[in-house]
Design an enzyme around this catalytic site. Structure first.
Site, PDB file in Angstrom:
ATOM      1  N   HIS A  83       0.931  -1.194  -0.003  1.00  0.00           N
ATOM      2  CA  HIS A  83       0.172   0.179   0.105  1.00  0.00           C
ATOM      3  C   HIS A  83       0.880   1.324  -0.049  1.00  0.00           C
ATOM      4  O   HIS A  83       2.124   1.224  -0.262  1.00  0.00           O
ATOM      5  CB  HIS A  83      -0.984  -0.092   1.282  1.00  0.00           C
ATOM      6  N   GLU A 120      -1.919   0.490   8.165  1.00  0.00           N
ATOM      7  CA  GLU A 120      -1.085  -0.623   7.861  1.00  0.00           C
ATOM      8  C   GLU A 120      -0.038  -0.099   6.953  1.00  0.00           C
ATOM      9  O   GLU A 120       1.318  -0.660   6.953  1.00  0.00           O
ATOM     10  CB  GLU A 120      -2.024  -1.644   7.050  1.00  0.00           C
ATOM     11  N   HIS A 175       2.992  -6.817   4.826  1.00  0.00           N
ATOM     12  CA  HIS A 175       1.592  -6.210   5.038  1.00  0.00           C
ATOM     13  C   HIS A 175       1.241  -6.784   6.499  1.00  0.00           C
ATOM     14  O   HIS A 175       1.878  -7.283   7.200  1.00  0.00           O
ATOM     15  CB  HIS A 175       0.603  -7.042   4.107  1.00  0.00           C
ATOM     16  N   GLU A 252       1.476 -11.379   6.161  1.00  0.00           N
ATOM     17  CA  GLU A 252       0.351 -10.513   6.883  1.00  0.00           C
ATOM     18  C   GLU A 252       0.999 -10.970   8.189  1.00  0.00           C
ATOM     19  O   GLU A 252       0.742 -11.828   9.067  1.00  0.00           O
ATOM     20  CB  GLU A 252      -0.708 -11.403   6.886  1.00  0.00           C
TER      21      GLU A 252
END
Ligand SMILES: [Zn+2]
Length: 288
Positions: A83, A120, A175, A252
């Protein structure tokens, strides 16, 4: 095994980029421009290397390895901090459709955030910077897909291309997830063979096992109790894994929506420890 994408239904009122949220690798509450923040201070390489374990709050500086002794001299490593801090400000760009190697996917998403609004994108970038510093201290050449946390994009297919063309021997997509509030833990997402990535499936699985082992040994973050199996999940719907020609996994790191995980993920000490564990996994993978 065939991966399955997760689709979480989110209220449109909190999700201005609905399509992006539905297709996101990291679910949960989306980030808005109001919740973004500037970049965080980044520790020196020595700070990263010496804070890897518990009880090392004030260690004596350790000598840097000599050039000849640096274990990653001459090796390129790729990092994709997922992101970007301003993705929520440009939905028309972020929501445009790209080809992810198997199907259509949006360019990128906003990512998730904690209940307190810690994004995040900010977490991903902080860990990436700590890892960058640690890798460089060990002599590596490092290629990152973005250089700060106050931009938009690049798209996920472009991120894969950047790392594919970097000459990297291994790469990691960083992430954190937005799972159910009761769920905890990390999940290593691994690629499924689809053509472009066929040559790196086995090596990515080996790297994923190294990442899993290092996180369990060094971070205090448990395996996910709500997603994947023993901390591993195969995904065939993510450009970063579908298009890679470099051994790669997507981590993650934990569940930002869970209060216990959020307390860890927003801690600079944990972020440094997490980066140090990723360094351990990279060293293990490259020196087998
Ligand atoms: Zn994400």
């Amino acid at each position: 095994m065939t991966g399955t994408g997760r689709v979480r239904l989110l209220p449109a009122a909190v999700c201005p980029a609905v399509l992006a949220c539905l297709l996101a690798a990291c679910g949960g509450q989306p980030v808005t421009s109001q919740t973004r923040s500037a970049g965080d201070a980044v520790a020196s390489p020595a700070a990263v290397r010496t804070s890897a374990g518990p009880g090392t709050a004030s260690p004596a500086p350790s000598p840097q390895p000599t050039a000849a002794a640096k274990p990653l001299a001459g090796i390129t490593v790729g990092i994709d901090p997922g992101h970007n801090g301003l993705n929520g400000t440009d939905p028309s760009f972020i929501n445009h459709i790209i080809w992810n190697g198997r199907e259509n996917e949006t360019c990128d998403t906003t990512g998730t955030q904690t209940a307190a609004g810690y994004t995040e994108a900010r977490y991903n970038f902080n860990v990436a910077r700590y890892l960058l510093a640690a890798l460089r201290a060990d002599g590596a050449h490092v290629v990152m897909t973005r250089q700060d946390n106050h931009g938009v994009g690049p798209c996920v297919d472009r991120r894969a291309q950047i790392l594919n063309h970097s000459g990297a021997r291994v790469a990691i997509d960083i992430h954190a997830d937005g799972g159910p509030t009761w769920g905890r833990g990390f999940t290593v997402l691994e690629p499924v063979a689809d053509g472009p990535n066929d040559q790196v499936i086995r090596s990515s699985e080996r790297f994923g096992a190294d990442v899993r082992a290092a996180l369990l040994a060094h971070t205090g973050m448990p395996e996910s109790d709500y997603y994947g199996s023993h901390g591993i999940e195969f995904r065939n719907d993510l450009a970063g894994l579908n298009l890679t020609t470099v051994p790669k996994v997507l981590i993650e790191s934990g569940n930002m929506v869970n209060a216990t995980d959020a307390a860890l993920l927003t801690s600079p000490r944990f972020q440094r420890r997490f980066a140090a564990a990723l360094l351990t996994a990279i060293l293990r993978f490259l020196h087998k």
